[in-house]
Enzyme design. Structure first.
Site, PDB file in Angstrom:
ATOM      1  N   HIS A 219       0.825  -1.207   0.000  1.00 38.18           N
ATOM      2  CA  HIS A 219       0.000   0.000   0.000  1.00 38.18           C
ATOM      3  C   HIS A 219       0.863   1.262   0.000  1.00 38.18           C
ATOM      4  O   HIS A 219       0.676   2.164  -0.827  1.00 38.18           O
ATOM      5  CB  HIS A 219      -0.907  -0.041   1.232  1.00 38.18           C
ATOM      6  CG  HIS A 219      -1.787   1.154   1.416  1.00 38.18           C
ATOM      7  ND1 HIS A 219      -3.132   1.139   1.120  1.00 38.18           N
ATOM      8  CD2 HIS A 219      -1.531   2.405   1.900  1.00 38.18           C
ATOM      9  CE1 HIS A 219      -3.660   2.322   1.404  1.00 38.18           C
ATOM     10  NE2 HIS A 219      -2.703   3.100   1.891  1.00 38.18           N
ATOM     11  N   GLU A 220       1.814   1.312   0.921  1.00 36.19           N
ATOM     12  CA  GLU A 220       2.634   2.518   1.033  1.00 36.19           C
ATOM     13  C   GLU A 220       3.558   2.699  -0.170  1.00 36.19           C
ATOM     14  O   GLU A 220       3.791   3.816  -0.619  1.00 36.19           O
ATOM     15  CB  GLU A 220       3.439   2.503   2.328  1.00 36.19           C
ATOM     16  CG  GLU A 220       2.611   2.469   3.605  1.00 36.19           C
ATOM     17  CD  GLU A 220       1.601   3.609   3.714  1.00 36.19           C
ATOM     18  OE1 GLU A 220       1.772   4.647   3.032  1.00 36.19           O
ATOM     19  OE2 GLU A 220       0.637   3.456   4.483  1.00 36.19           O
ATOM     20  N   HIS A 223       1.714   4.455  -2.830  1.00 41.98           N
ATOM     21  CA  HIS A 223       1.782   5.918  -2.701  1.00 41.98           C
ATOM     22  C   HIS A 223       3.120   6.432  -3.221  1.00 41.98           C
ATOM     23  O   HIS A 223       3.182   7.430  -3.935  1.00 41.98           O
ATOM     24  CB  HIS A 223       1.634   6.326  -1.229  1.00 41.98           C
ATOM     25  CG  HIS A 223       0.260   6.160  -0.680  1.00 41.98           C
ATOM     26  ND1 HIS A 223      -0.871   6.592  -1.320  1.00 41.98           N
ATOM     27  CD2 HIS A 223      -0.163   5.633   0.512  1.00 41.98           C
ATOM     28  CE1 HIS A 223      -1.935   6.339  -0.580  1.00 41.98           C
ATOM     29  NE2 HIS A 223      -1.525   5.748   0.543  1.00 41.98           N
TER      30      HIS A 223
END
Length: 309
Positions: A219-220, A223
């Site tokens: 997820h990170e 980003h």
């Protein structure tokens, strides 16, 4: 191993903000819109729900940034489907003493996290190569939150490489945060801040159940590669770009938690909520997907802001 499906190709997005942040089990509770859960933690220090330190943009901010990116990369809609990147990873273990309970995670868990990243990204031209691991005992850095002096000092001292090198900091930031990341567009103005911070217990085999299969890292890094949350923009879906700047992620009014199969928070717009998407807030066991649109955005972001920079 989970039987994961990944539809990942890479493409762009622009942001002036430095922070942000298989089978699906039957149900779990959904946190209603407007409920503040960011600071809730259980006694053991495990976040009650997934949270990351990501800046959610207003509609005006989003429109402005999208227009700026379109000027920088007008070619972005005619991209190849593969980035063809091998990304060096510099891992910084921040602990307050020896042992896993103090954040001093073993090499085996770091290796397993890299495997999870490669499972999600490598089939579509992106792989991650662990270059080095360093360990720092510093109780102030160990609990550093996004935007703090402690975070700045930690990253200034430890960050390595340039725009196309991934620096990961594992620590225990508290505040219910599982992690956060910087956007590619912020690198030029603040290169030392660039990177991903992860709650140490969210890596594979950690104690942050149900967020301990390594998909906080996925997820990170999403980003870091240039993606918004799937619920960015809520139900205000634009036909060509979507509320999150991606046309093929269904509109989502708010973050989904657990694995609420069939959730449809924007009933007036076609498509149920993208609860399997890595950029939502569901449990690790529920996440298994990037869309082609997300992948195209990451590709454009990589080519514009990171590749050979």
């Amino acid at each position: 191993m989970r039987n994961l499906q990944y539809t990942v190709i890479l493409g762009g997005l622009f942001s002036a903000f430095a922070l942000l942040g298989a089978g699906c089990s039957a149900d779990s509770s959904e946190i209603g819109e407007g409920v503040d859960v960011g600071g809730e933690t259980e006694a053991a220090g495990v976040p009650v729900v997934r949270t990351c330190g990501t800046k959610e943009l207003t509609a005006e901010e989003f429109a402005k940034l999208e227009a700026e990116f379109e000027q920088l990369a007008p070619w972005k809609d005619n991209l190849n489907v593969s980035v063809g990147a091998t990304i060096p990873v510099y891992w910084h273990v921040i602990n307050k003493g020896t042992g896993i309970s103090n954040g001093d995670i073993p090499q085996s868990q770091i290796d397993d996290q890299i495997k999870v990243l490669n499972a999600a990204y490598a089939p579509w031209g992106v792989s991650f190569n662990l270059v080095s691991v360093d360990r720092t005992t510093n109780s102030t850095w160990y609990t550093a939150g996004p935007g703090t002096t402690a975070e700045k000092n930690m990253k200034t001292a430890l960050r390595q490489g340039s725009a196309d090198d991934l620096n990961v900091y594992s620590s225990n930031p508290g505040g219910g945060l599982l992690g956060w990341a910087t956007f590619p567009s912020s690198y030029t103005s603040n290169p030392k801040d660039d990177g991903v911070v992860l709650l140490f217990s969210s890596v594979p085999g950690g104690s942050a159940v149900p967020y301990n299969l390594g998909d906080t890292g996925t997820h990170e890094v999403g980003h870091w590669m240039g993606l918004y949350h799937t619920f960015q923009g809520g139900c205000a879906k634009n036909a060509s770009t979507g509320g999150d700047g991606v046309a093929d992620t269904p509109a989502e009014k708010s973050a989904a938690y657990g694995c609420p199969t069939g959730r449809d928070s924007c009933a007036a717009i076609s498509g149920v909520d993208p609860i399997l998407n890595f950029m939502d807030y569901t449990d690790d066991a529920c996440m298994n997907t990037f869309t082609e649109g997300q992948s195209s955005r990451m590709q454009a972001q990589w080519a514009t802001y990171r590749k050979n920079k």
